[in-house]
Design a protein around this motif. Structure first.
Motif: not given
Ligand SMILES: Nc1ncnc2c1ncn2[C@@H]1O[C@H](COP(=O)(O)OP(=O)(O)OP(=O)(O)O)[C@@H](O)[C@H]1O
Length: 359
Positions: A19-21, A33-35, A57-59, A211-213
């Motif tokens: 939940e983001v405000r 909401q961020v899924r 930001g993939a998760g 990794t990004h490599d």
């Molecule tokens: N604590 C949090 N509160 C709100 N949103 C979050 C939180 N943690 C992660 N997110 C959001 O969830 C999504 C996935 O983030 P995550 O950090 O898991 O990605 P990632 O694949 O590890 O990215 P990166 O390669 O940049 O580290 C993103 O949109 C991020 O902004």
């Protein structure tokens, strides 16, 4: 043993919604909401080394945090070594090791050995086992001359090796590595990879690697999972990922003198010429060896190197190809594979990724 038979790491329909405000004006706030993770299911067998990749930001980090118990899933089921991480985080901590490339778990101002002594106590590692593990890790990671150096004085590569040792002192069965080679020079990268290979071969440690490599994956993992927008898009060998995206590597060739473009066997082709240096693109899923041998036979070669495609570019191409295929599929009435658990069919063929819902 395969992933589906003995899931050492198991995820079933796992979701994480934040939940983001957001401030939208004076005294006004909008809730959103961020899924971050969306219906992910996979299995990793004991002793497997798996790459977990995806765009920023993939998760990925959110998944790893759920696997360590730092975050609780919004839905679905997670098990690591049979333990529910968010319920039994302390018990699980004794069985897992975590390394974050961008952060350190070591005490910044203390000599390296003092961090290890603290971990010895924190994890209540039996004395004999601690000494045995420390000796082995110091030797394998080349830390002998660094033990008395304060962590803040270590180079990035030295600190990373120090962090990896710290994560393994308590003999974890599974190691989560988040960007373990980020910012390291070629020699340090090679040392870290060599160590991880040995660890996996000798101890059977299960490794989940973010990794990004691309070379980390290429050199360490038979299996790679791609996550995008919180969803698992691919689970299979790296070559399958290259094939899906038709990605290419580049052979950079230095000739003795300036010559016309090298005549290479298709699909390899010269994409750039600059004086005696030429760049040849060839399919990333194929070995460079036959191409190199052919050029060496016919041209006055001075030096050559192979450049890997950028991991983000490979993923983008794969996702793009999937979009195109889906467009085609709509025409032939083929059913989608949404809901499949890619980890449930761990053979060596690339699996069709789960169909993403079109919003
Ligand atoms: N604590 C949090 N509160 C709100 N949103 C979050 C939180 N943690 C992660 N997110 C959001 O969830 C999504 C996935 O983030 P995550 O950090 O898991 O990605 P990632 O694949 O590890 O990215 P990166 O390669 O940049 O580290 C993103 O949109 C991020 O902004």
């Amino acid at each position: 043993m395969t992933g589906s038979e003995s899931g050492f790491i198991e995820l079933d329909g796992v979701e994480k919604v934040f939940e983001v405000r957001r401030k939208t004006g004076f005294m006004k706030r909008e809730r959103r909401q961020v899924r971050a993770v969306d219906s992910i299911s996979f299995r990793v067998a004991s002793g497997e080394m798996v790459g977990y990749i995806g765009p920023n930001g993939a998760g990925k980090s959110t998944t790893i945090k759920m696997l360590t118990g730092i975050l609780t899933p919004s839905a679905g089921r997670v098990r690591v070594a049979g333990i529910d991480p968010s319920r039994d985080r302390i018990r699980l901590a004794h069985r897992i090791g975590v390394v974050f490339g961008q952060r350190t778990t070591l005490w910044w101002d203390l000599p390296l050995i003092d961090s290890y002594r603290l971990m010895h106590r924190m994890y209540r590692i039996p004395d004999a086992r601690y000494r045995e593990n420390l000796d082995r890790l110091v030797e394998l990671l080349g830390l002998a001359d660094l033990l008395d150096v304060p962590v803040r004085q270590l180079s990035l590569g030295q600190r990373m090796r120090g962090d990896i040792a710290a994560a393994l002192l308590h003999d974890p069965e599974v190691l989560y590595l988040d960007e373990p080679t980020i910012g390291l020079d070629v020699v340090s990268k090679a040392k870290v990879r060599e160590f991880l290979r040995e660890l996996n071969a000798e101890r059977g440690t299960t490794v989940l690697l973010t990794t990004h490599d691309l070379q980390d994956i290429e050199q360490l993992c038979k299996r790679v999972m791609v996550i995008d927008h919180g969803r698992l898009m691919y689970d299979g060998p790296l070559t399958g990922l290259h094939e899906a995206g038709e990605s290419e590597r580049t052979l950079v060739v230095d000739l003795e003198r300036e010559l016309p473009p090298i005549e290479a066997p298709a699909p390899a082709r010269v994409v750039r010429v600059d004086g005696p240096r030429q760049w040849l693109a060839f399919p990333a899923a194929e070995s460079a060896a036959p191409l190199v041998a052919r050029i060496a036979e016919r041209y006055p070669l001075v030096d050559l190197s192979v450049r890997e495609p950028d991991i983000e570019a490979v993923i983008a191409k794969m996702l793009h190809a999937m979009e195109d295929n889906r467009g085609d599929d709509r025409g032939d009435g083929r059913e989608g594979t949404r809901g499949d658990h890619p980890g449930d069919t761990p053979d060596d063929t690339p699996k069709p990724p789960p169909e993403r819902a079109t919003a």
